[in-house]
Design a protein around this motif. Sequence first.
Motif, mmCIF file in Angstrom:
data_model
loop_
_atom_site.group_PDB
_atom_site.id
_atom_site.type_symbol
_atom_site.label_atom_id
_atom_site.label_comp_id
_atom_site.label_asym_id
_atom_site.label_seq_id
_atom_site.Cartn_x
_atom_site.Cartn_y
_atom_site.Cartn_z
ATOM 1 N N LYS A 210 -10.680 2.767 -0.306
ATOM 2 C CA LYS A 210 -11.131 1.722 0.626
ATOM 3 C C LYS A 210 -12.435 1.083 0.159
ATOM 4 O O LYS A 210 -12.684 -0.079 0.432
ATOM 5 C CB LYS A 210 -11.312 2.309 2.027
ATOM 6 C CG LYS A 210 -10.004 2.599 2.720
ATOM 7 C CD LYS A 210 -10.223 3.210 4.077
ATOM 8 C CE LYS A 210 -8.895 3.587 4.709
ATOM 9 N NZ LYS A 210 -9.054 4.294 5.969
ATOM 10 N N GLU A 211 -13.268 1.828 -0.564
ATOM 11 C CA GLU A 211 -14.552 1.310 -1.021
ATOM 12 C C GLU A 211 -14.420 0.414 -2.254
ATOM 13 O O GLU A 211 -15.316 -0.356 -2.547
ATOM 14 C CB GLU A 211 -15.502 2.469 -1.347
ATOM 15 C CG GLU A 211 -15.979 3.208 -0.117
ATOM 16 C CD GLU A 211 -16.828 4.415 -0.441
ATOM 17 O OE1 GLU A 211 -17.057 4.706 -1.632
ATOM 18 O OE2 GLU A 211 -17.277 5.080 0.505
ATOM 19 N N ILE A 212 -13.305 0.492 -2.953
ATOM 20 C CA ILE A 212 -13.123 -0.282 -4.187
ATOM 21 C C ILE A 212 -12.825 -1.741 -3.843
ATOM 22 O O ILE A 212 -11.963 -2.028 -3.029
ATOM 23 C CB ILE A 212 -11.978 0.302 -5.045
ATOM 24 C CG1 ILE A 212 -12.341 1.701 -5.520
ATOM 25 C CG2 ILE A 212 -11.679 -0.597 -6.237
ATOM 26 C CD1 ILE A 212 -11.204 2.417 -6.232
ATOM 27 N N ASN A 213 -13.535 -2.660 -4.496
ATOM 28 C CA ASN A 213 -13.269 -4.094 -4.347
ATOM 29 C C ASN A 213 -12.220 -4.449 -5.399
ATOM 30 O O ASN A 213 -12.533 -4.588 -6.579
ATOM 31 C CB ASN A 213 -14.547 -4.911 -4.549
ATOM 32 C CG ASN A 213 -14.307 -6.385 -4.391
ATOM 33 O OD1 ASN A 213 -13.174 -6.840 -4.243
ATOM 34 N ND2 ASN A 213 -15.376 -7.156 -4.427
ATOM 35 N N TRP A 214 -10.983 -4.638 -4.980
ATOM 36 C CA TRP A 214 -9.881 -4.859 -5.908
ATOM 37 C C TRP A 214 -9.855 -6.281 -6.457
ATOM 38 O O TRP A 214 -9.111 -6.577 -7.381
ATOM 39 C CB TRP A 214 -8.546 -4.533 -5.222
ATOM 40 C CG TRP A 214 -8.430 -3.081 -4.906
ATOM 41 C CD1 TRP A 214 -8.586 -2.494 -3.683
ATOM 42 C CD2 TRP A 214 -8.176 -2.009 -5.818
ATOM 43 N NE1 TRP A 214 -8.435 -1.137 -3.778
ATOM 44 C CE2 TRP A 214 -8.174 -0.805 -5.080
ATOM 45 C CE3 TRP A 214 -7.943 -1.934 -7.186
ATOM 46 C CZ2 TRP A 214 -7.960 0.432 -5.658
ATOM 47 C CZ3 TRP A 214 -7.721 -0.697 -7.767
ATOM 48 C CH2 TRP A 214 -7.728 0.468 -7.002
ATOM 49 N N LYS B 248 -7.326 14.409 -0.125
ATOM 50 C CA LYS B 248 -6.647 13.187 0.321
ATOM 51 C C LYS B 248 -7.612 12.277 1.072
ATOM 52 O O LYS B 248 -7.640 11.067 0.853
ATOM 53 C CB LYS B 248 -5.454 13.561 1.189
ATOM 54 C CG LYS B 248 -4.593 12.391 1.583
ATOM 55 C CD LYS B 248 -3.387 12.846 2.369
ATOM 56 C CE LYS B 248 -2.537 11.649 2.767
ATOM 57 N NZ LYS B 248 -1.380 12.041 3.537
ATOM 58 N N GLU B 249 -8.422 12.852 1.969
ATOM 59 C CA GLU B 249 -9.396 12.068 2.722
ATOM 60 C C GLU B 249 -10.422 11.438 1.786
ATOM 61 O O GLU B 249 -10.780 10.264 1.939
ATOM 62 C CB GLU B 249 -10.105 12.938 3.760
ATOM 63 C CG GLU B 249 -9.238 13.345 4.926
ATOM 64 C CD GLU B 249 -9.924 14.379 5.815
ATOM 65 O OE1 GLU B 249 -10.985 14.918 5.432
ATOM 66 O OE2 GLU B 249 -9.384 14.658 6.904
ATOM 67 N N LEU B 250 -10.906 12.203 0.818
ATOM 68 C CA LEU B 250 -11.879 11.675 -0.139
ATOM 69 C C LEU B 250 -11.278 10.547 -0.963
ATOM 70 O O LEU B 250 -11.924 9.527 -1.204
ATOM 71 C CB LEU B 250 -12.382 12.790 -1.070
ATOM 72 C CG LEU B 250 -13.332 13.799 -0.445
ATOM 73 C CD1 LEU B 250 -13.615 14.935 -1.428
ATOM 74 C CD2 LEU B 250 -14.632 13.132 -0.037
ATOM 75 N N LEU B 251 -10.038 10.718 -1.394
ATOM 76 C CA LEU B 251 -9.360 9.696 -2.189
ATOM 77 C C LEU B 251 -9.179 8.414 -1.375
ATOM 78 O O LEU B 251 -9.450 7.319 -1.870
ATOM 79 C CB LEU B 251 -8.003 10.214 -2.679
ATOM 80 C CG LEU B 251 -7.174 9.254 -3.507
ATOM 81 C CD1 LEU B 251 -7.900 8.903 -4.801
ATOM 82 C CD2 LEU B 251 -5.819 9.865 -3.813
#
Length: 159
Positions: free
Chosen positions: A35-39, A27-30
């Motif tokens: 958060k790192e993805i630029n949507w 869950k933490e990794l996901l």
Amino acid sequence: MKKILSFFLLLSLSSCQFFEKQVPSEKELLEKQIKEINWKEVDQYPSIADCEKLTDPKQRKQCFFEFMASTIQQKLSIDTLKILFPKLDTIEVKVTVNPDATMQFEPQFPKDTVAYDTIKIDSILKLKLVDFPKVNPAIKRGIPVKTQFILPVIIKREK
């Protein structure tokens, strides 16, 4: 000698704890990945076969948008809009490229527009913008995604 041996044994057992790290949960990794993805950006913009040859992403994007604007302009320049709306020189078209490579076109008008018959222009767009060349959808993290953009299309050129 026993003291030295027991000291090294104690030291070796306790030192393993210094190297032990907590493994993050799935869950933490996901959450970190999300958060790192630029949507707001795609990895690859939609494209056509002719633009696929270009390696520079900016040139490829420019090639695609120029192709789209000129193709829409060419299809709409066939007298209908010029005759029905002689004062209309530019129209903004919202283009939607779906993940399955289908496309939708929608004219964009100011909210308070009464100068043009928006329903008639919309129906002309839908009628004229058929048989469009194959467009490859945008790619985000290896997956085809839906994209939308607004293109200004010149209807009447100054001569």
